[in-house]
Design a protein around this motif. Structure first.
Motif, PDB file in Angstrom:
ATOM      1  N   LEU A   2       0.831  -1.196   0.000  1.00  0.00           N
ATOM      2  CA  LEU A   2       0.000   0.000   0.000  1.00  0.00           C
ATOM      3  C   LEU A   2       0.868   1.249   0.000  1.00  0.00           C
ATOM      4  CD1 LEU A   2      -2.859   1.290   0.298  1.00  0.00           C
ATOM      5  CD2 LEU A   2      -2.507   1.149   2.789  1.00  0.00           C
ATOM      6  N   GLN A   3       0.568   2.164  -0.903  1.00  0.00           N
ATOM      7  CA  GLN A   3       1.285   3.440  -0.968  1.00  0.00           C
ATOM      8  C   GLN A   3       0.324   4.553  -0.578  1.00  0.00           C
ATOM      9  OE1 GLN A   3       3.019   3.937  -4.854  1.00  0.00           O
ATOM     10  NE2 GLN A   3       4.279   2.098  -4.691  1.00  0.00           N
ATOM     11  N   LEU A   4       0.704   5.322   0.413  1.00  0.00           N
ATOM     12  CA  LEU A   4      -0.146   6.387   0.921  1.00  0.00           C
ATOM     13  C   LEU A   4       0.521   7.740   0.741  1.00  0.00           C
ATOM     14  CD1 LEU A   4      -1.254   4.793   4.319  1.00  0.00           C
ATOM     15  CD2 LEU A   4      -2.610   4.930   2.226  1.00  0.00           C
ATOM     16  N   THR A   5      -0.297   8.720   0.359  1.00  0.00           N
ATOM     17  CA  THR A   5       0.205  10.091   0.322  1.00  0.00           C
ATOM     18  C   THR A   5      -0.165  10.825   1.604  1.00  0.00           C
ATOM     19  OG1 THR A   5      -1.816  10.783  -0.830  1.00  0.00           O
ATOM     20  CG2 THR A   5       0.095  10.218  -2.188  1.00  0.00           C
ATOM     21  N   ARG A   6      -1.134  10.289   2.325  1.00  0.00           N
ATOM     22  CA  ARG A   6      -1.471  10.811   3.650  1.00  0.00           C
ATOM     23  C   ARG A   6      -2.004   9.654   4.484  1.00  0.00           C
ATOM     24  NH1 ARG A   6      -6.795  14.660   2.588  1.00  0.00           N
ATOM     25  NH2 ARG A   6      -8.013  13.180   1.352  1.00  0.00           N
ATOM     26  N   ASP A  88      -7.425  10.118   5.584  1.00  0.00           N
ATOM     27  CA  ASP A  88      -8.526   9.424   4.943  1.00  0.00           C
ATOM     28  C   ASP A  88      -9.076   8.438   5.958  1.00  0.00           C
ATOM     29  OD1 ASP A  88      -8.261  10.762   2.495  1.00  0.00           O
ATOM     30  OD2 ASP A  88      -6.708   9.362   1.810  1.00  0.00           O
ATOM     31  N   LEU A  89     -10.281   7.915   5.708  1.00  0.00           N
ATOM     32  CA  LEU A  89     -10.925   7.050   6.688  1.00  0.00           C
ATOM     33  C   LEU A  89     -11.231   5.683   6.088  1.00  0.00           C
ATOM     34  CD1 LEU A  89     -13.434   9.603   8.262  1.00  0.00           C
ATOM     35  CD2 LEU A  89     -11.146   8.987   9.074  1.00  0.00           C
ATOM     36  N   GLY A  90     -11.134   4.662   6.919  1.00  0.00           N
ATOM     37  CA  GLY A  90     -11.432   3.311   6.479  1.00  0.00           C
ATOM     38  C   GLY A  90     -12.105   2.525   7.581  1.00  0.00           C
ATOM     39  N   VAL A 178      -5.069   4.550  -2.242  1.00  0.00           N
ATOM     40  CA  VAL A 178      -6.475   4.772  -1.903  1.00  0.00           C
ATOM     41  C   VAL A 178      -7.259   5.180  -3.145  1.00  0.00           C
ATOM     42  CG1 VAL A 178      -8.045   6.303  -0.637  1.00  0.00           C
ATOM     43  CG2 VAL A 178      -6.047   5.326   0.522  1.00  0.00           C
ATOM     44  N   GLU A 179      -6.650   6.039  -3.978  1.00  0.00           N
ATOM     45  CA  GLU A 179      -7.322   6.522  -5.180  1.00  0.00           C
ATOM     46  C   GLU A 179      -7.594   5.391  -6.173  1.00  0.00           C
ATOM     47  OE1 GLU A 179      -4.734   7.925  -3.734  1.00  0.00           O
ATOM     48  OE2 GLU A 179      -5.600   9.832  -3.062  1.00  0.00           O
ATOM     49  N   SER A 180      -6.622   4.490  -6.345  1.00  0.00           N
ATOM     50  CA  SER A 180      -6.804   3.400  -7.307  1.00  0.00           C
ATOM     51  C   SER A 180      -7.858   2.402  -6.822  1.00  0.00           C
ATOM     52  CB  SER A 180      -5.471   2.676  -7.554  1.00  0.00           C
ATOM     53  OG  SER A 180      -4.996   2.024  -6.392  1.00  0.00           O
TER      54      SER A 180
END
Length: 256
Positions: A2-6, A88-90, A178-180
């Motif tokens: 997983l790659q996160l920007t935030r 972001d929320l999950g 998250v975007e993908s």
């Protein structure tokens, strides 16, 4: 990987029941995944200031005695807000349960939390899109393990993260951001967290319940303004009433 920007904060709540407007949080667990791969954990028992029904205690194991000396949500609200700020929320079924109830609690104590710029990843949505199952079955299917301490908030949210990461490995079309993920499964556009309203294919708010289901909220309020009063007096979640008022005020401005 997983790659996160935030950061993304995965949330799980245990509550007094399932009503978005009347039930309260008794336990919150948040595990925050940071872009560097590390995790931060926050878990709190909360005094709901109302009795916990026995049928509910039998599910999550939290009793009135266990929370009688715990802080109320009002006392813990700022701490929780700060912990999830900029994230972001999950969660698992979080878009339809955990996040709506959490936002109701914030609104109830007068704290505004703006989620308009946040991404919301519901692991249940991914799972139901790919392999319709429950969290326990998802954990066994993706992680090949038995879920111990199910309905413990921290155990459930930790299992949710494990399932999410396993889903990224299994389904290459989800990508690793998250975007993908949201691009692959579809990102739901919501009007109010309780889904009493929705958007039509032209982006117009419409009723999602009752005798006006499918009709434009603004047009109904224009023709029958008493319906606004009925909803504001009714047992609807605060966020639903907030959005209803926004649409009502917008409708009035157009008419003036």
């Amino acid at each position: 990987m997983l790659q996160l920007t935030r950061p993304i904060a995965f949330i799980d709540l245990e509550t007094t029941g399932v009503s978005l407007s009347t039930d309260r949080i008794v336990e919150i667990a948040v595990i925050k995944l940071l872009p560097d791969g590390s995790r931060q954990v926050k878990r709190k028992l909360l005094n709901p200031q109302m009795p916990i029904p026995k049928v509910t205690s039998d599910i999550h194991g939290i009793t009135d005695e266990m929370v009688k000396d715990a802080p109320t949500f009002k006392q813990a609200a700022n701490e929780i807000k700060v912990f999830i700020e900029g994230c972001d929320l999950g969660g698992y079924n979080s878009n339809r349960f955990d996040i709506p109830i959490l936002m109701e609690e914030f609104l109830r104590v007068g704290i505004d939390v703006d989620l308009s710029k946040r991404k919301m990843v519901d692991v249940q949505h991914i799972f139901y899109t790919m392999e319709p199952r429950t969290l326990t079955a998802a954990y066994k299917f993706f992680c090949e393990k038995e879920l111990v301490d199910a309905h413990s908030a921290e155990a459930d949210v930790s299992a949710t993260i494990d399932v999410f990461l396993a889903q990224l490995k299994k389904y290459e079309n989800l990508g690793n951001t998250v975007e993908s993920v949201l691009s692959a499964i579809g990102e739901e556009k919501i009007v109010d967290y309780a889904r009493r309203f929705s958007f039509d294919d032209k982006g117009v708010e419409i009723f999602n319940f009752g005798k006006f289901k499918g009709r434009s909220v603004a047009e109904v309020l224009k023709a029958e303004p008493q319906y606004y009063d009925w909803m504001m007096r009714g047992d609807f979640p605060l966020h639903t009433k907030q959005k209803l008022t926004e649409i009502f005020n917008r409708t009035l401005l157009k008419n003036n």
